[in-house]
Design a protein around this motif. Structure first.
Motif, PDB file in Angstrom:
ATOM      1  N   GLU A  15      42.306  39.898  46.122  1.00 21.34           N
ATOM      2  CA  GLU A  15      41.409  40.070  47.267  1.00 21.34           C
ATOM      3  C   GLU A  15      40.076  39.348  47.012  1.00 21.34           C
ATOM      4  O   GLU A  15      39.520  38.716  47.922  1.00 21.34           O
ATOM      5  CB  GLU A  15      41.173  41.562  47.531  1.00 21.34           C
ATOM      6  CG  GLU A  15      40.457  41.823  48.843  1.00 21.34           C
ATOM      7  CD  GLU A  15      40.510  43.293  49.269  1.00 21.34           C
ATOM      8  OE1 GLU A  15      39.830  43.636  50.256  1.00 21.34           O
ATOM      9  OE2 GLU A  15      41.230  44.082  48.627  1.00 21.34           O
ATOM     10  N   ASN A  16      39.587  39.437  45.785  1.00 17.19           N
ATOM     11  CA  ASN A  16      38.350  38.731  45.435  1.00 17.19           C
ATOM     12  C   ASN A  16      38.492  37.221  45.611  1.00 17.19           C
ATOM     13  O   ASN A  16      37.635  36.555  46.202  1.00 17.19           O
ATOM     14  CB  ASN A  16      37.972  39.028  43.980  1.00 17.19           C
ATOM     15  CG  ASN A  16      37.472  40.451  43.771  1.00 17.19           C
ATOM     16  OD1 ASN A  16      37.180  41.168  44.724  1.00 17.19           O
ATOM     17  ND2 ASN A  16      37.376  40.857  42.522  1.00 17.19           N
ATOM     18  N   GLN A  21      37.728  31.777  51.275  1.00 17.74           N
ATOM     19  CA  GLN A  21      37.511  31.701  52.728  1.00 17.74           C
ATOM     20  C   GLN A  21      38.476  30.716  53.401  1.00 17.74           C
ATOM     21  O   GLN A  21      38.079  29.869  54.210  1.00 17.74           O
ATOM     22  CB  GLN A  21      36.064  31.303  53.020  1.00 17.74           C
ATOM     23  CG  GLN A  21      35.033  32.361  52.662  1.00 17.74           C
ATOM     24  CD  GLN A  21      35.087  33.567  53.600  1.00 17.74           C
ATOM     25  OE1 GLN A  21      34.917  33.451  54.806  1.00 17.74           O
ATOM     26  NE2 GLN A  21      35.365  34.739  53.028  1.00 17.74           N
ATOM     27  N   GLN A  47      42.917  43.953  43.359  1.00 14.79           N
ATOM     28  CA  GLN A  47      41.485  43.687  43.481  1.00 14.79           C
ATOM     29  C   GLN A  47      41.178  42.215  43.235  1.00 14.79           C
ATOM     30  O   GLN A  47      40.408  41.582  43.964  1.00 14.79           O
ATOM     31  CB  GLN A  47      40.707  44.545  42.478  1.00 14.79           C
ATOM     32  CG  GLN A  47      39.204  44.317  42.475  1.00 14.79           C
ATOM     33  CD  GLN A  47      38.522  44.853  43.710  1.00 14.79           C
ATOM     34  OE1 GLN A  47      38.386  46.065  43.853  1.00 14.79           O
ATOM     35  NE2 GLN A  47      38.106  43.988  44.624  1.00 14.79           N
ATOM     36  N   VAL A 101      34.984  36.803  39.870  1.00 14.47           N
ATOM     37  CA  VAL A 101      35.985  37.438  40.735  1.00 14.47           C
ATOM     38  C   VAL A 101      36.867  38.399  39.930  1.00 14.47           C
ATOM     39  O   VAL A 101      37.994  38.687  40.303  1.00 14.47           O
ATOM     40  CB  VAL A 101      36.862  36.387  41.454  1.00 14.47           C
ATOM     41  CG1 VAL A 101      36.053  35.607  42.481  1.00 14.47           C
ATOM     42  CG2 VAL A 101      37.533  35.433  40.458  1.00 14.47           C
ATOM     43  N   GLU A 155      40.710  35.480  47.397  1.00 13.32           N
ATOM     44  CA  GLU A 155      40.906  35.092  48.793  1.00 13.32           C
ATOM     45  C   GLU A 155      39.599  35.175  49.575  1.00 13.32           C
ATOM     46  O   GLU A 155      39.314  34.317  50.424  1.00 13.32           O
ATOM     47  CB  GLU A 155      41.971  35.976  49.431  1.00 13.32           C
ATOM     48  CG  GLU A 155      43.374  35.686  48.897  1.00 13.32           C
ATOM     49  CD  GLU A 155      44.426  36.634  49.450  1.00 13.32           C
ATOM     50  OE1 GLU A 155      44.078  37.460  50.329  1.00 13.32           O
ATOM     51  OE2 GLU A 155      45.582  36.553  49.004  1.00 13.32           O
ATOM     52  N   HIS A 156      38.786  36.188  49.283  1.00 15.04           N
ATOM     53  CA  HIS A 156      37.501  36.312  49.975  1.00 15.04           C
ATOM     54  C   HIS A 156      36.589  35.138  49.660  1.00 15.04           C
ATOM     55  O   HIS A 156      35.957  34.562  50.567  1.00 15.04           O
ATOM     56  CB  HIS A 156      36.818  37.616  49.585  1.00 15.04           C
ATOM     57  CG  HIS A 156      35.392  37.704  50.052  1.00 15.04           C
ATOM     58  ND1 HIS A 156      35.055  37.955  51.358  1.00 15.04           N
ATOM     59  CD2 HIS A 156      34.212  37.518  49.386  1.00 15.04           C
ATOM     60  CE1 HIS A 156      33.742  37.932  51.494  1.00 15.04           C
ATOM     61  NE2 HIS A 156      33.203  37.670  50.309  1.00 15.04           N
ATOM     62  N   VAL A 157      36.512  34.755  48.397  1.00 19.38           N
ATOM     63  CA  VAL A 157      35.609  33.676  48.009  1.00 19.38           C
ATOM     64  C   VAL A 157      36.100  32.331  48.541  1.00 19.38           C
ATOM     65  O   VAL A 157      35.303  31.487  48.979  1.00 19.38           O
ATOM     66  CB  VAL A 157      35.445  33.636  46.474  1.00 19.38           C
ATOM     67  CG1 VAL A 157      34.613  32.424  46.049  1.00 19.38           C
ATOM     68  CG2 VAL A 157      34.777  34.915  45.979  1.00 19.38           C
ATOM     69  N   MET A 203      38.621  46.596  49.125  1.00 11.68           N
ATOM     70  CA  MET A 203      37.659  45.568  49.523  1.00 11.68           C
ATOM     71  C   MET A 203      37.265  44.708  48.332  1.00 11.68           C
ATOM     72  O   MET A 203      37.313  45.149  47.182  1.00 11.68           O
ATOM     73  CB  MET A 203      36.409  46.219  50.115  1.00 11.68           C
ATOM     74  CG  MET A 203      36.619  46.809  51.511  1.00 11.68           C
ATOM     75  SD  MET A 203      36.928  45.539  52.755  1.00 11.68           S
ATOM     76  CE  MET A 203      35.315  44.773  52.837  1.00 11.68           C
ATOM     77  N   TYR A 204      36.857  43.483  48.640  1.00 11.58           N
ATOM     78  CA  TYR A 204      36.464  42.540  47.605  1.00 11.58           C
ATOM     79  C   TYR A 204      35.212  43.028  46.874  1.00 11.58           C
ATOM     80  O   TYR A 204      34.378  43.774  47.415  1.00 11.58           O
ATOM     81  CB  TYR A 204      36.203  41.162  48.210  1.00 11.58           C
ATOM     82  CG  TYR A 204      35.078  41.121  49.223  1.00 11.58           C
ATOM     83  CD1 TYR A 204      33.756  40.911  48.817  1.00 11.58           C
ATOM     84  CD2 TYR A 204      35.327  41.297  50.585  1.00 11.58           C
ATOM     85  CE1 TYR A 204      32.724  40.880  49.729  1.00 11.58           C
ATOM     86  CE2 TYR A 204      34.294  41.266  51.502  1.00 11.58           C
ATOM     87  CZ  TYR A 204      32.991  41.053  51.073  1.00 11.58           C
ATOM     88  OH  TYR A 204      31.970  41.016  51.985  1.00 11.58           O
ATOM     89  N   CYS A 205      35.060  42.580  45.641  1.00 10.08           N
ATOM     90  CA  CYS A 205      33.890  42.913  44.821  1.00 10.08           C
ATOM     91  C   CYS A 205      33.609  41.705  43.941  1.00 10.08           C
ATOM     92  O   CYS A 205      34.285  41.502  42.917  1.00 10.08           O
ATOM     93  CB  CYS A 205      34.160  44.155  43.979  1.00 10.08           C
ATOM     94  SG  CYS A 205      32.740  44.720  43.023  1.00 10.08           S
ATOM     95  N   VAL A 206      32.646  40.876  44.328  1.00 15.78           N
ATOM     96  CA  VAL A 206      32.382  39.606  43.653  1.00 15.78           C
ATOM     97  C   VAL A 206      30.879  39.458  43.430  1.00 15.78           C
ATOM     98  O   VAL A 206      30.072  40.112  44.075  1.00 15.78           O
ATOM     99  CB  VAL A 206      32.916  38.412  44.472  1.00 15.78           C
ATOM    100  CG1 VAL A 206      34.413  38.539  44.695  1.00 15.78           C
ATOM    101  CG2 VAL A 206      32.171  38.283  45.803  1.00 15.78           C
TER     102      VAL A 206
END
Length: 416
Positions: A62-63, A69, A59, A14, A65-67, A1-4
């Motif tokens: 994933e960070n 969006q 990691q 990130v 790509e999550h930010v 999972m992301y962690c930002v």
């Protein structure tokens, strides 16, 4: 999972940490791991400040790509081309084929040396003072060669006045949730590792660091975002003050570091006697290291901190003991200077240690030898106690008459 974590409005950390890595650059011990920082700016266009080491690629991606969006990544700014910060460039190009990679000419030379891809159509070359508009925010680029590689540059975000400083102002040690210095006990947790990082990674390039500090003095800076270690958003004068001391080779403190090699304990005994007598005279915070037991990076870090150094070594195979020879050569290579040095040598049939230590250290800049070298034949004898006592007196007198450097204080909350 992301962690930002957001460090400023629409600017997100990130990065990640590797707590498992044993050695930085396969040389320097990492008892607390290492952090790899990367920062993503969300504006009308998006910009990523550097990537991370391949150890945390999953990691990191994933960070990012999550930010994002689902948004495209428009720019990747490469402030430093060392592989622990640029290992994911090709992976990002696969995901974002229109990505513009921002760097200077030397950046792209190194990029094509390290990697097999060549994408000149994606290269965005910048020079000193060039600016890149992302919409409401503007990035300005400053070339900072040899802090600590020749292609290094800093990026300054002009709205929130954030400096993305490549490896400068970074440190060894992983992050544990708190990504800002003011959220941590910096002096208890990170200061020693910041100094060790500076001395061993950047230390050789003090004159170049001084030039960069002069350049930064012209800027209003509210935050410093290094590629390793925590982010500075308060007390910026503290870390800038430390860098000024370290890069001008001024000791932070009057005190003594004793580093010795000893095969059977006789040289170690002399060094213990010196330390004990100095302590009885009132010298505080004495540091003592066996070069065969302690990694040189820790000894070098304390050599950067303290004003006086005492080296003790036996002669070994008609030359200087290997561990001491390696330590002194590394100190010379890192350009350590402006220290006061005393020497202890030991030999049984061939006397070489004092001569070789004097030659190596004597070639270093602004070194002052304190007292007569103390030469021991195999083991310390009672008749040599007066010589040892005189050396203690000479060292103590030198410490007592030296002026301590002014110390940056974390108690002061001054921003640039």
């Amino acid at each position: 999972m992301y962690c930002v974590q957001e460090i400023a409005p629409a600017i997100v950390w990130v990065g990640g940490s590797d707590k498992r890595l044993e050695r930085f650059e396969n040389m320097f011990p990492l008892p607390k791991g290492i952090a790899y920082n990367s920062y993503l700016i969300l504006d009308e266009q998006t910009a990523l400040m550097d990537t991370v080491d391949s150890a945390i690629t999953a990691q990191f991606l994933e960070n990012v790509e999550h930010v994002l969006q689902g948004r495209a990544l428009d720019y990747l700014v490469v402030n430093h081309m060392e592989p622990d910060h640029c290992a994911n460039i090709e992976e990002l190009l696969k995901r974002y084929p229109d990505l513009k990679i921002v760097g200077n000419k030397k950046t792209f030379q190194f990029m094509e040396q390290f990697y097999t891809f060549s994408k000149p159509e994606n290269y965005y070359i910048v020079n000193e003072g060039d600016e890149l508009s992302l919409g409401t925010r503007t990035l300005r680029f400053y070339l900072t060669p040899f802090v600590h590689w020749p292609e290094v540059m800093f990026t300054y975000e002009t709205t929130d006045k954030i400096l993305f400083s490549a490896d400068a102002f970074g440190c060894f040690g992983s992050l544990s949730g708190n990504i800002f210095c003011d959220q941590t006990d910096f002096e208890g947790v990170f200061l020693e590792e910041t100094r060790r990082y500076y001395a061993n990674i950047v230390g050789k390039y003090g004159p170049q660091v001084q030039k960069v500090l002069s350049k930064l003095a012209q800027l209003e800076i509210n935050m410093i975002c290094p590629l390793h270690g925590p982010v500075w958003r308060e007390n910026l004068s503290y870390i800038l003050g430390k860098y000024n001391l370290w890069s001008s080779y001024q000791p932070e403190k009057q005190g003594v570091v004793l580093a010795y090699a000893s095969m059977y304990g006789n040289t170690e005994n002399v060094m213990n006697m010196l330390a004990s007598k100095l302590s009885s005279k009132g010298v505080q915070d004495i540091r003592m290291y066996d070069v065969s037991k302690t990694h040189s990076s820790y000894i070098i870090s304390d050599a950067w901190k303290f004003s006086h150094l005492i080296f003790g070594s036996p002669t070994y195979n008609m030359s200087l003991y290997h561990g001491m020879q390696a330590l002194l050569h590394e100190m010379a290579a890192l350009n350590l200077q402006s220290r006061k040095v005393s020497l202890v040598g030991n030999y049984t049939w061939a006397n070489a240690s004092i001569k070789e230590m004097t030659e190596i250290i004597g070639d270093m800049r602004k070194i002052e030898f304190i007292g007569e070298p103390l030469e021991i034949k195999s083991a310390m004898k009672q008749e040599q106690i007066p010589q040892l006592d005189q050396l203690v007196e000479d060292i103590y007198a030198s410490i007592s008459t030296s002026v301590s450097a002014a110390q940056p204080s974390l108690a002061k909350h001054n921003a640039m």
